[in-house]
Design an enzyme around this catalytic site. Sequence first.
Site, mmCIF file in Angstrom:
data_model
loop_
_atom_site.group_PDB
_atom_site.id
_atom_site.type_symbol
_atom_site.label_atom_id
_atom_site.label_comp_id
_atom_site.label_asym_id
_atom_site.label_seq_id
_atom_site.Cartn_x
_atom_site.Cartn_y
_atom_site.Cartn_z
ATOM 1 N N ASP A 146 -14.196 -75.167 -13.539
ATOM 2 C CA ASP A 146 -13.568 -75.584 -12.291
ATOM 3 C C ASP A 146 -12.209 -76.103 -12.731
ATOM 4 O O ASP A 146 -12.117 -77.173 -13.338
ATOM 5 C CB ASP A 146 -14.373 -76.705 -11.621
ATOM 6 C CG ASP A 146 -13.733 -77.143 -10.318
ATOM 7 O OD1 ASP A 146 -12.488 -77.249 -10.268
ATOM 8 O OD2 ASP A 146 -14.460 -77.390 -9.342
ATOM 9 N N HIS A 147 -11.151 -75.356 -12.457
ATOM 10 C CA HIS A 147 -9.884 -75.683 -13.125
ATOM 11 C C HIS A 147 -9.330 -77.045 -12.703
ATOM 12 O O HIS A 147 -8.505 -77.616 -13.398
ATOM 13 C CB HIS A 147 -8.851 -74.568 -12.942
ATOM 14 C CG HIS A 147 -8.161 -74.552 -11.615
ATOM 15 N ND1 HIS A 147 -8.724 -74.016 -10.490
ATOM 16 C CD2 HIS A 147 -6.944 -75.018 -11.232
ATOM 17 C CE1 HIS A 147 -7.881 -74.156 -9.474
ATOM 18 N NE2 HIS A 147 -6.793 -74.749 -9.891
ATOM 19 N N HIS B 149 -13.785 -77.854 -6.071
ATOM 20 C CA HIS B 149 -12.700 -78.782 -6.384
ATOM 21 C C HIS B 149 -12.854 -80.135 -5.681
ATOM 22 O O HIS B 149 -12.703 -81.186 -6.297
ATOM 23 C CB HIS B 149 -11.347 -78.172 -6.015
ATOM 24 C CG HIS B 149 -11.108 -76.808 -6.609
ATOM 25 N ND1 HIS B 149 -11.589 -76.442 -7.837
ATOM 26 C CD2 HIS B 149 -10.444 -75.722 -6.145
ATOM 27 C CE1 HIS B 149 -11.223 -75.195 -8.100
ATOM 28 N NE2 HIS B 149 -10.533 -74.735 -7.089
HETATM 29 C C1 BG6 Z 1 -8.513 -71.805 -6.375
HETATM 30 C C2 BG6 Z 1 -8.745 -71.252 -5.000
HETATM 31 O O1 BG6 Z 1 -9.726 -72.154 -6.976
HETATM 32 O O2 BG6 Z 1 -7.698 -72.968 -6.273
HETATM 33 C C3 BG6 Z 1 -7.414 -70.937 -4.318
HETATM 34 O O3 BG6 Z 1 -9.521 -70.068 -5.098
HETATM 35 C C4 BG6 Z 1 -6.520 -72.152 -4.334
HETATM 36 O O4 BG6 Z 1 -7.636 -70.482 -2.988
HETATM 37 C C5 BG6 Z 1 -6.409 -72.733 -5.734
HETATM 38 O O5 BG6 Z 1 -5.233 -71.745 -3.870
HETATM 39 C C6 BG6 Z 1 -5.665 -74.051 -5.722
HETATM 40 O O6 BG6 Z 1 -5.431 -74.454 -7.044
HETATM 41 P P1 BG6 Z 1 -4.167 -75.363 -7.422
HETATM 42 O O7 BG6 Z 1 -4.332 -75.592 -8.883
HETATM 43 O O8 BG6 Z 1 -2.948 -74.559 -7.065
HETATM 44 O O9 BG6 Z 1 -4.284 -76.600 -6.597
#
Ligand code: BG6
Length: 516
Positions: free
Chosen positions: A204-205, A267
């Site tokens: 989960d990044h 997230h």
């Molecule tokens: C991803 C989603 O996991 O996270 C995207 O699939 C979203 O829809 C993105 O835009 C948002 O990530 P960040 O790092 O730009 O907040």
Amino acid sequence: MSTRTETLEANPLRESLRLERTPEPCIMVIFGASGDLTKRKLIPALYNLSRERLIPAGFSVIGFARRDIGTDLFRENLLESVNQFSRSRPVQPAVWDTFAQGIHYLQSDFNDPSGYRELANLLDHLDRERGTEGRRVFYLATPPSAYPEIIQQLGASGLAKPKDPNCWARIIIEKPFGRDLESAIELNRQVADVFHEDQVFRIDHYLGKETVQNILVFRFANGIFEPIWNRRYVDHVQITVSESIGTEGRGRYYDETGALRDMVQNHLMQLLTLVAMEPPANFNANAVRDEKVKVLHAIRPLSEFEVDSYAARGQYGPGSIGAEDVPGYREEPGVNPDSNTETFVAMKLFIDNWRWADTPFYIRTGKRLPRRVSEIAIQFKRAPHALFGQAAEGMEPNVLVLRIQPNEGIALRAGAKVPGPTIQIRSINMDFLYGLSFGVEQPEAYERLLLDCMLGDSTLFTRSDEVEAAWRLLMPILNHWAEVTPTDFPNYPAGTWGPDAAHALIEEDGRRWRRL
Ligand code: BG6
């Protein structure tokens, strides 16, 4: 200044931390290597790790995908991607050349056993040539429908098992992990048939973001916040992950997914658990994840009848963001013109434990909102006694804001006396900005996570029970929304803060969403 640097350098604990962070050479096999994730995130992250010498020279990549391109073209394409998407640009030719020598491409269907035999041969060959000695990371960067096949083939070909006790094989699985509780359980079962849980890294990044990791440091490395981090002092918590972008060429994927699955299940739930968890006994992977899972288990489950009182959904129509006119969701490429997929979710949650009983957590996320901002606001209660009467009228209760992105930092809003002969009180901000305080560029989330996986540290990855607990919580909402067709979609114009129902959700409690 110099004294401080010398002290840090002389600190043996710090030295061992630094050494610990360099993994031994390994090979990363990326399934679905011709896709977007590889070019936008994975290769730029690996390039930057190698630029900063955080991964050793022997580190190698094998791209495994269906498209018929050879290693040369694959390397060329990746160089272009790094030039386009890396946080450090332009690419340093010498660093790239060394890094690119370790990149290979293998064309195969995911269900073709001979492709995995070829893969095994190439891995053995690289082990000898580049000193990787049987250390492997398998990265699933394909559409989720291909996961079961690849996992099963990795099992059948023997690649999932370490060659001997001194080497290792790990698998990184991208989100979405399942599309509901049942499919997540099934995927966990398929994974467990082939891999041991400590080989599995569900990514989960958000957990790789510096500011998200700092939630734990801020809470548990300081003595002064924990005593007030509870129902006695906190009125409520607001978590916002707002995006101004639309579906960005991912319309087909998004239309089958929606905001609840795309953002909330992973997230937002991760942010919530980090804010609400108890201090773990230590900072090892299982101790931290045990505490996070406990939070998920303590969240009051909803029945399907309660969904409308605790959750609001929205879909954007045409509108404008800044000076730009943008189309509605149903007009986006790849989206069904009659789509009822939600692009916005707001929810109210309660965590039924001693720390948080009756303290609402409001969360919201959406696409095509006025601006990109992710933050966690801890809204404190008013001072118990209004000592300053009318003088304090312009003052709001204290709020502590953890800004995840952009303008990464932490702000505390407090009351202060306006200079002058009388007592007048206004709210002021005490602000900490990462950029100013540390003066270094923040690494991308993927850099930290890929490195942690190579080091075998799964603290920042989700465990099987954690994924299932998050899905379990959302099932009543998913079921209810699938059953009851929304009649008012689109219900917020692009460039606004979501549908009326989202405002009603919080305003009926006598509170308001923060103006961001
Ligand atoms: C991803 C989603 O996991 O996270 C995207 O699939 C979203 O829809 C993105 O835009 C948002 O990530 P960040 O790092 O730009 O907040």
